[in-house]
Enzyme design. Structure first.
Site, PDB file in Angstrom:
ATOM      1  N   GLN A   3       0.821  -1.209   0.000  1.00 49.73           N
ATOM      2  CA  GLN A   3       0.000   0.000   0.000  1.00 49.73           C
ATOM      3  C   GLN A   3       0.862   1.269   0.000  1.00 49.73           C
ATOM      4  O   GLN A   3       1.623   1.502  -0.930  1.00 49.73           O
ATOM      5  CB  GLN A   3      -1.007  -0.063   1.131  1.00 49.73           C
ATOM      6  CG  GLN A   3      -1.984  -1.227   0.942  1.00 49.73           C
ATOM      7  CD  GLN A   3      -3.327  -1.014   1.578  1.00 49.73           C
ATOM      8  OE1 GLN A   3      -3.431  -0.804   2.781  1.00 49.73           O
ATOM      9  NE2 GLN A   3      -4.385  -1.092   0.791  1.00 49.73           N
ATOM     10  N   SER A   4       0.789   2.096   1.032  1.00 50.20           N
ATOM     11  CA  SER A   4       1.445   3.407   0.965  1.00 50.20           C
ATOM     12  C   SER A   4       2.963   3.362   1.047  1.00 50.20           C
ATOM     13  O   SER A   4       3.623   4.391   0.861  1.00 50.20           O
ATOM     14  CB  SER A   4       0.896   4.329   2.057  1.00 50.20           C
ATOM     15  OG  SER A   4      -0.406   4.751   1.713  1.00 50.20           O
ATOM     16  N   MET A   5       3.556   2.207   1.297  1.00 50.87           N
ATOM     17  CA  MET A   5       5.003   2.090   1.130  1.00 50.87           C
ATOM     18  C   MET A   5       5.391   2.205  -0.346  1.00 50.87           C
ATOM     19  O   MET A   5       6.561   2.367  -0.681  1.00 50.87           O
ATOM     20  CB  MET A   5       5.507   0.775   1.726  1.00 50.87           C
ATOM     21  CG  MET A   5       5.631   0.847   3.247  1.00 50.87           C
ATOM     22  SD  MET A   5       6.005  -0.733   4.082  1.00 50.87           S
ATOM     23  CE  MET A   5       7.215  -1.486   3.027  1.00 50.87           C
ATOM     24  N   TYR A  22      -3.128  14.240   2.756  1.00 51.55           N
ATOM     25  CA  TYR A  22      -2.475  12.958   2.507  1.00 51.55           C
ATOM     26  C   TYR A  22      -3.106  12.189   1.349  1.00 51.55           C
ATOM     27  O   TYR A  22      -4.285  12.313   1.066  1.00 51.55           O
ATOM     28  CB  TYR A  22      -2.522  12.102   3.779  1.00 51.55           C
ATOM     29  CG  TYR A  22      -1.796  10.787   3.637  1.00 51.55           C
ATOM     30  CD1 TYR A  22      -0.432  10.757   3.350  1.00 51.55           C
ATOM     31  CD2 TYR A  22      -2.467   9.585   3.746  1.00 51.55           C
ATOM     32  CE1 TYR A  22       0.238   9.556   3.192  1.00 51.55           C
ATOM     33  CE2 TYR A  22      -1.802   8.381   3.599  1.00 51.55           C
ATOM     34  CZ  TYR A  22      -0.450   8.376   3.314  1.00 51.55           C
ATOM     35  OH  TYR A  22       0.207   7.188   3.146  1.00 51.55           O
TER      36      TYR A  22
END
Length: 376
Positions: free
Chosen positions: A59-61, A178
Site C-alpha cells: 500500500q502506501s510504502m 495525505y
C-alpha cells in the site's frame, strides 16, 4: 521465546502470541536478513506458516518507490520539480480552490498557483483526504475518491477526471493533505514515460534491482504466496481478502497507474539498501527526499490525524523524524500493517503484516519504531 532471540524477532513473536497479528515478517539491522514467524491466518493450527517469500500488499510504502522514480526523471531533465504538471495532466489545469476545506463547492475560486511535481511529492497539491466533514468530503465519497484499503474502483483516467472536477482543499503549497497526490503522481509518471506505471517502474527500477516480485499485481501463478488480509472488528481479526485472492491477483482489467504495489521482504530491503547507499539518486535529491520539505505554516492540526506533526515532517514520499532520539529517521507505513524506517546511521527496519492499521495494531508499530539499535 529465547532470550538469545533478537529483539525484533521477539517483538513479532509477542505480537503473534497476543493475537495482534497471525504472522508476519520482520527485519532490523544495517544489512538485515528478514525473519518470518506465525501463520497466515489466526486461530488455526492447520493454517500455513507465514512464508518468508510472501508477496504482501505494501500500500502506501509504494510512495517511496514512486518518489524515487519521479526524482530519477528530474535528474534526466524529463521533469522539473517546480514546473506545472498540467501539460501532462490537463484534468488538473486551472484548478479551483475552496476558501476553507469545509466550504460549499460553489464558493471555489481559481487557484493563483498551479500544481507542480514538488507539490505532489510533498502532499501539498491541495488534493487529498478530506479531513473536514462537509461538501467536499461528501462529493469525494460519491465520486469514489475516498481513500481506503481497497484499490480504487475507477481506472486511472476516469479517477483523475473525477478528481479534477472537484475543487482543491487549499491552494497548492499552502495546505497538506495525505494520499491522493501520489495516485496523481503515478498517472503523471505513466503519461510522461508513455507507458503504464508498472511497466516504467519495472524497466527503470525493479528489474535492474532484481525486485522480481514487486509490481501492481500478483501473477496468477504466484497467487499462493499472497496471504489473506484482515481488518479488526470488536477486537477480532476479520478476513477481508482471502489468501491468494482479491483484486490484486492477476493482471488488472484497466490502467492502475494510480494504484499501489505488492512486494516482498527481499525486494523491499533491496530497494531500501540501494536508496540508502546512493545507488538510485544523486546526493542532492536523496537529501531532499529524506529531509523535511514542508514549511512550518503548512503543518496545521487539521492536515491529518491529531499530533501527526509532533516531531514529524514530510520529505518526498516519506515521513521524517525532526526531533528526539530518532532525529533524521525516514520511512512510512502501509495501510495493511506494513512499515519501514531507515535511521541516520543506516539501520533499516522492515515489518510486513497484513492486518489493517488502527488502534489494534498501533502498539506493535510503536514498539517496532522503538527497537534498540542492533550491535554492528
Amino acid at each position: 521465546m529465547s532470550t538469545s532471540t533478537p529483539p525484533a524477532v521477539r517483538l513479532l513473536e509477542s505480537a503473534i502470541d497476543a493475537s495482534t497479528v497471525p504472522g508476519g515478517i520482520i527485519a532490523h539491522g544495517h544489512d538485515p536478513e528478514p525473519v518470518a514467524r506465525g501463520r497466515v491466518a489466526p486461530g488455526a493450527a492447520t493454517s500455513p506458516a507465514f512464508p518468508l517469500d510472501a508477496i504482501v500488499r505494501i500500500q502506501s510504502m509504494t510512495k517511496a518507490i514512486q518518489a524515487v522514480a519521479a526524482l530519477r526523471l528530474v535528474e534526466r531533465g524529463v521533469l522539473a520539480l517546480d514546473s506545472p504538471v498540467a501539460p501532462w495532466l490537463p484534468e488538473l489545469a486551472a484548478p479551483r480552490v475552496l476558501p476553507s476545506p469545509d466550504a460549499d463547492l460553489d464558493r471555489a475560486v481559481p487557484s493563483p498557483t498551479e500544481i507542480t511535481l514538488r507539490h505532489l511529492l510533498t502532499c501539498t497539491s491541495g488534493l487529498g483526504i478530506a479531513t473536514a466533514e462537509g461538501p467536499l468530503q461528501r462529493a469525494m465519497a460519491q465520486a469514489g475518491l475516498e481513500a481506503g484499503s481497497a484499490p480504487w474502483s475507477l481506472a486511472a483516467d476516469e479517477w483523475l477526471a473525477a478528481l479534477g472536477a472537484l475543487p482543491l482543499a487549499g491552494e497548492p503549497g499552502r495546505v497538506w493533505r495525505y494520499h491522493h497526490s501520489f495516485s496523481v503522481l503515478g498517472i503523471l509518471l505513466s503519461r510522461v514515460t508513455g507507458s503504464p506505471l508498472d511497466a516504467h517502474l519495472r524497466a527503470d527500477l525493479l528489474e535492474p534491482l532484481g525486485m522480481v516480485d514487486t509490481g501492481s499485481f500478483v501473477p496468477a501463478a504466484q497467487h499462493h504466496r499472497l496471504p489473506p488480509a484482515f481488518t479488526v472488528e470488536d477486537g477480532e481479526l476479520v478476513e477481508v481478502e482471502a489468501a491468494g485472492g482479491g483484486p490484486l491477483v492477476g493482471p488488472p482489467g484497466g490502467d492502475v497507474s494510480h494504484g499501489e504495489l505488492v512486494s516482498t521482504a527481499a525486494d523491499y530491503l533491496r530497494f531500501l539498501r540501494a536508496l540508502r547507499d546512493g545507488e538510485l539518486l544523486s546526493p542532492e535529491h536523496l537529501a531532499m527526499m529524506t529531509t523535511d520539505q514542508v514549511p512550518a505554516e503548512v503543518k496545521r492540526p487539521d492536515s491529518f490525524y491529531p499530533g501527526f506533526w509532533d516531531g514529524t515532517g514530510w520529505g518526498f514520499g516519506v515521513s521524517v523524524v525532526t526531533g528526539g532520539e530518532h532525529r533524521g529517521r525516514w520511512g512510512w507505513s502501509g495501510g495493511y500493517g506494513t512499515d519501514f524506517f531507515v535511521d541516520a546511521d543506516g539501520t533499516i527496519g522492515l515489518l510486513l503484516a497484513q492486518v489493517e492499521i488502527g488502534e489494534h495494531l498501533m502498539p506493535l508499530l510503536e514498539a517496532f519504531q522503538e527497537l534498540p539499535t542492533p550491535p554492528s
